[in-house]
Write a protein that holds these residues in place. Structure first.
Motif, short mmCIF file in Angstrom:
data_model
loop_
_atom_site.label_atom_id
_atom_site.label_comp_id
_atom_site.label_asym_id
_atom_site.label_seq_id
_atom_site.Cartn_x
_atom_site.Cartn_y
_atom_site.Cartn_z
N TYR A 93 0.83 -1.20 0.00
CA TYR A 93 0.00 0.00 0.00
C TYR A 93 0.87 1.26 0.00
N GLU A 94 0.27 2.36 -0.44
CA GLU A 94 0.93 3.66 -0.43
C GLU A 94 0.30 4.52 0.66
N LEU A 95 1.14 5.16 1.48
CA LEU A 95 0.68 6.03 2.56
C LEU A 95 1.13 7.46 2.28
N MET A 96 0.22 8.42 2.54
CA MET A 96 0.58 9.83 2.42
C MET A 96 1.63 10.21 3.46
N MET A 120 -8.01 9.62 5.23
CA MET A 120 -6.82 9.81 4.42
C MET A 120 -6.45 11.29 4.45
N VAL A 121 -5.34 11.63 5.08
CA VAL A 121 -4.92 13.02 5.25
C VAL A 121 -3.71 13.27 4.37
N LYS A 122 -3.82 14.21 3.46
CA LYS A 122 -2.74 14.52 2.53
C LYS A 122 -1.68 15.36 3.22
N ALA A 123 -0.44 15.13 2.87
CA ALA A 123 0.66 15.91 3.41
C ALA A 123 0.59 17.34 2.87
N PRO A 124 1.10 18.35 3.61
CA PRO A 124 1.09 19.74 3.13
C PRO A 124 1.81 19.85 1.80
N PRO A 131 -2.31 20.34 6.60
CA PRO A 131 -2.67 19.14 5.86
C PRO A 131 -4.08 19.24 5.30
N ARG A 132 -4.28 18.69 4.12
CA ARG A 132 -5.59 18.67 3.51
C ARG A 132 -6.23 17.31 3.76
N GLN A 133 -7.47 17.34 4.20
CA GLN A 133 -8.13 16.11 4.62
C GLN A 133 -9.13 15.66 3.58
N ALA A 134 -9.14 14.35 3.35
CA ALA A 134 -10.17 13.77 2.51
C ALA A 134 -11.43 13.58 3.35
#
Length: 250
Positions: A93-96, A120-124, A131-134
């Motif tokens: 799997y891929e993690l932010m 799933m929280v995106k890195a800045p 951080p941008r949140q899904a």
């Protein structure tokens, strides 16, 4: 041994070690870890070349369970984060970002229940940008299954069974006791008309019974052919051409 198995063994060790006092209730770290991995698997999102999974997890506990976690919360969160990180690597799997585990109280939960919300929280994207949140996932509530009931105590004979046959007096030590020509039987008879595993003497409802095991020449009790029958003191049990007298003692 896979990475998942090795980490599971590591967490099971923690149950008996550092966190044993914290988790004296039904909720155990290994159960939380398993359900976190399940939520990660359930919320994976596939792109063209990668599979992304949530990297932020909130574990909701009852107030009683959360109170027992006081002083251990940070350490357990780190262990669970490491567990999920290795689980993601093992699955490809891929993690932010590195998985983050947070604990919170939900008064609606009862002792032994816990909920998990995955996000799933995106890195800045740039320095200084938060951080941008899904979209938040639905909170899944789990209850630790109750321990399996203990097996009932076996019924003990109310009286000891004894067979008089071929000039011998044999106490039925085992329940059930198999009668036949085979040396593996509890009661071995030399009669060639007796099958290797001819019949079985067993306790049913506190009483002794004889059961035909599909023998060639059958079983008789007091001259009557039976497939199974309850035995009383003094009954004559015929197997092949041999007759045994059944006695009750005690």
């Amino acid at each position: 041994m896979s990475v998942f198995r090795s980490l599971e063994a590591r967490l099971e060790g923690l149950v008996q070690g550092v966190f044993s006092r914290a988790f004296s209730s039904e909720v155990q770290p290994i159960e939380i870890a398993r359900k976190l991995a399940k939520e990660m698997d359930s919320h994976r999102t596939a792109s063209v070349a990668r599979v992304y999974v949530p990297n932020e997890y909130t574990v909701y506990l009852s107030s009683a369970d959360h109170e027992k976690l006081e002083g251990y919360e940070g350490s357990l969160a780190q262990e669970l984060s490491a567990y999920l990180l290795e689980h993601a690597r093992d699955k490809g799997y891929e993690l932010m970002t590195r998985p983050e585990i947070m604990f919170s109280t939900d008064e609606r939960l009862r002792l032994g229940e816990f909920g998990i919300q995955a996000r799933m929280v995106k890195a800045p994207a740039r320095e200084g940008e938060g951080p941008r949140q899904a979209e938040e996932g639905r909170t899944m509530v789990y209850k630790v299954p109750p321990p399996a009931p203990e097996a009932p105590e076996p019924t003990l004979p109310t009286a000891r069974g004894v067979l008089e046959v071929e000039g011998r007096r044999l106490i039925l030590e085992a329940d059930p006791s198999v009668v036949g020509r085979s040396d593996e039987c509890e009661v071995v008879l030399s009669d060639p008309n007796v099958s290797r595993r001819h019949a079985e003497l067993r306790m049913q409802g506190g009483e002794w019974h004889v059961v035909d095991l599909g023998s060639t020449n059958g079983v008789k009790v007091n001259g009557r052919v039976v497939s199974s029958a309850r035995l009383r003191d003094g009954d004559r049990v015929t197997l092949g051409t041999s007759t045994a007298i059944f006695h009750l003692e005690g």
